[in-house]
Motif scaffolding. Structure first.
Motif, PDB file in Angstrom:
ATOM      1  N   SER A   1      -2.726  18.172  29.699  1.00  0.00           N
ATOM      2  CA  SER A   1      -1.634  17.193  29.597  1.00  0.00           C
ATOM      3  C   SER A   1      -0.688  17.291  30.786  1.00  0.00           C
ATOM      4  O   SER A   1      -0.129  16.276  31.228  1.00  0.00           O
TER       5      SER A   1
ATOM      6  N   LYS B   1      -0.155  13.662  21.563  1.00  0.00           N
ATOM      7  CA  LYS B   1      -0.711  12.341  21.248  1.00  0.00           C
ATOM      8  C   LYS B   1      -1.947  12.082  22.123  1.00  0.00           C
ATOM      9  O   LYS B   1      -2.000  12.473  23.283  1.00  0.00           O
ATOM     10  N   SER B   2      -2.921  11.389  21.553  1.00  0.00           N
ATOM     11  CA  SER B   2      -4.136  11.072  22.323  1.00  0.00           C
ATOM     12  C   SER B   2      -3.893   9.805  23.127  1.00  0.00           C
ATOM     13  O   SER B   2      -4.377   8.723  22.795  1.00  0.00           O
TER      14      SER B   2
END
Length: 464
Positions: free
Chosen positions: A66, A201-202
């Protein structure tokens, strides 16, 4: 048997392959990013160091993935600072740099080269609850929680350094160092929330698209004469009468060992402070608590009555300039407001006139004065006046405590270290409370805490 950590934290064990460089996950603009005069102040040539304590660890591979994604949008954090003089030959400089003084070799800008952010991993034999018990007062041993990059100067420091320290209970401590020349507290919060969002979150989309251009704070129409010096700044301190035994007050404080003082004020405490000292004046929580902190700080130092002292505090100016700064502005969008008075006028009587001084300082920050400050800072001999000033920075307004990487909110957030600059910090679990953190000489801390608590009844003394 419960262990006690009164002073030193246990040593961190680093992974063998440390540290790694996290690069943006896809190509990013390769150019030289201009820093405005607000960004390039010598006062801001340090990294803002945050510490977060979580009950449960986030997998390292997810944090790295991320981070590489968020650095696509926040690509200057993956670059490196460079003196402008070394970059003059480049043909890939943003529009508008040609009007910068060629002889100003102190001017900095960012080489957006995608070199990467520093990411270190470590383990410490300590539980999250054990750390939480000592979390209110940072000490020097906490520095081991952030990887120390082997560099010669501040300019060589990577703009973003991260260390994740896993704890014996399965929790983790996340520390970040974000270069203050690139952004302010609002910007650091914006970045950290974007990183947390992409971790939990994807999605590949950050909540707010950062706006990196600093043209808003370029000189509008330089005059042949610099504007008068704003009270937050000074050009020449030689023979300054506001000196303590040959040293400035700032130098005097830094010349001896400092001890942190940490006091938490609830909404009820603050309401009591307002009703006791400024019942007929409409004021904000910051105004009354800053007034009280400034006065307590000055009283504890036992300064000469005739000495002029200052309070410098950060003010967000994103909505105070014309045209208004774009949403997501990722740079320094603040200036220091300044209230000043004589010691004798500050320490005697109630807080009403002190609050008025702070309100007047705030009202003096407008589009014209901001433009004047930007122009004033063209002169590199102009410096923030720290000779006899308390500096307050408000971290309590940035939503820094509401950071979830997917395993829950932090148990604690705050600075990695405590300094003579005063921080107003958020309190986990109480959105209306504020923690005041500042370091003072050991001989002074007791007096400071006494004066900070003095307005309360004995049953309502502020927790340390």
């Amino acid at each position: 048997m419960q262990r006690s950590w009164d002073d030193e934290l246990p040593d961190c064990c680093y992974e063998e392959k440390q540290p790694s460089l996290i690069k943006p996950s896809s190509p990013t603009p390769n150019h030289k990013l201009y820093l405005s005069n607000l960004d390039d102040q010598k006062f801001l040539r340090f990294s803002i160091k945050y510490l977060y304590l979580f009950q449960k660890s986030v997998p390292i591979h997810l944090l790295k993935l991320s981070l590489s994604k968020v650095l696509v949008d926040y690509y200057p954090l993956a670059g490196r600072l460079r003196p402008l003089l070394l970059l003059k030959s480049s043909s890939n400089i943003e529009d508008g740099l040609s009007d910068v003084d060629n002889d100003d070799n102190n001017k900095l800008q960012v080489d957006c080269n995608g070199e990467g952010a520093v990411f270190a991993e470590a383990y410490m034999d300590m539980t999250a609850q054990e750390f939480l018990e000592i979390s209110n007062k940072p000490n020097k041993s906490w520095r081991k929680l952030l990887f120390r990059v082997d560099i010669r100067t501040f300019v060589d420091t990577p703009p973003l350094v991260v260390q994740v320290t896993k704890l014996s209970c399965g929790g983790m401590i996340l520390c970040t160092a974000i270069n203050h020349c690139l952004c302010d507290g609002i910007g650091t919060s914006q970045f950290l929330h974007a990183w947390a969002h992409l971790t939990s979150k994807s999605t590949d989309n950050v909540p707010i698209i950062p706006f990196h251009s600093r043209h808003v704070f370029k000189l509008r129409s330089p005059t042949s004469h610099l504007p008068s010096i704003h009270p937050a700044f000074v050009k020449n301190v030689t023979n300054n009468p506001n000196i303590v035994d040959g040293l400035s007050l700032n130098q005097y404080l830094q010349s001896q060992p400092l001890v942190p003082a940490s006091l938490t004020y609830t909404a009820s405490n603050i309401l009591h402070l307002k009703s006791k000292f400024v019942p007929s004046l409409k004021c904000t929580t910051f105004e009354v608590l800053a007034s009280h902190t400034w006065r307590s700080w000055v009283k504890s130092l036992d300064l000469a009555p005739s000495l002029e002292v200052k309070l410098l505090f950060s003010m967000n100016i994103r909505n105070k300039v014309i045209p208004e700064i774009p949403k997501g502005y990722y740079a320094n969008g603040f200036v220091l407001a300044c209230a000043k008075t004589k010691v004798k006028d500050l320490v005697n009587g109630n807080l009403y006139p002190v609050v008025k001084l702070i309100q007047e300082a705030k009202s003096n920050i407008n589009d014209d004065s901001i433009s004047g400050i930007v122009e004033l800072l063209e002169d590199k001999n102009i410096k923030t006046d720290l000779t006899r000033s308390l500096v307050i920075s408000q971290w309590s307004r940035f939503e820094l405590e509401n950071l979830d990487f997917g395993e829950g909110m932090p148990l604690h957030m705050g600075p990695l270290t405590s300094d003579i600059y005063c921080l107003f910090l958020p309190v986990i679990g109480d959105s209306k409370a504020i923690r005041v953190l500042v370091s003072l000489p050991k001989s002074v801390v007791g007096r400071f805490e006494y004066y900070m608590n003095n307005f309360l009844d004995s049953n309502n003394v502020v927790a340390h």
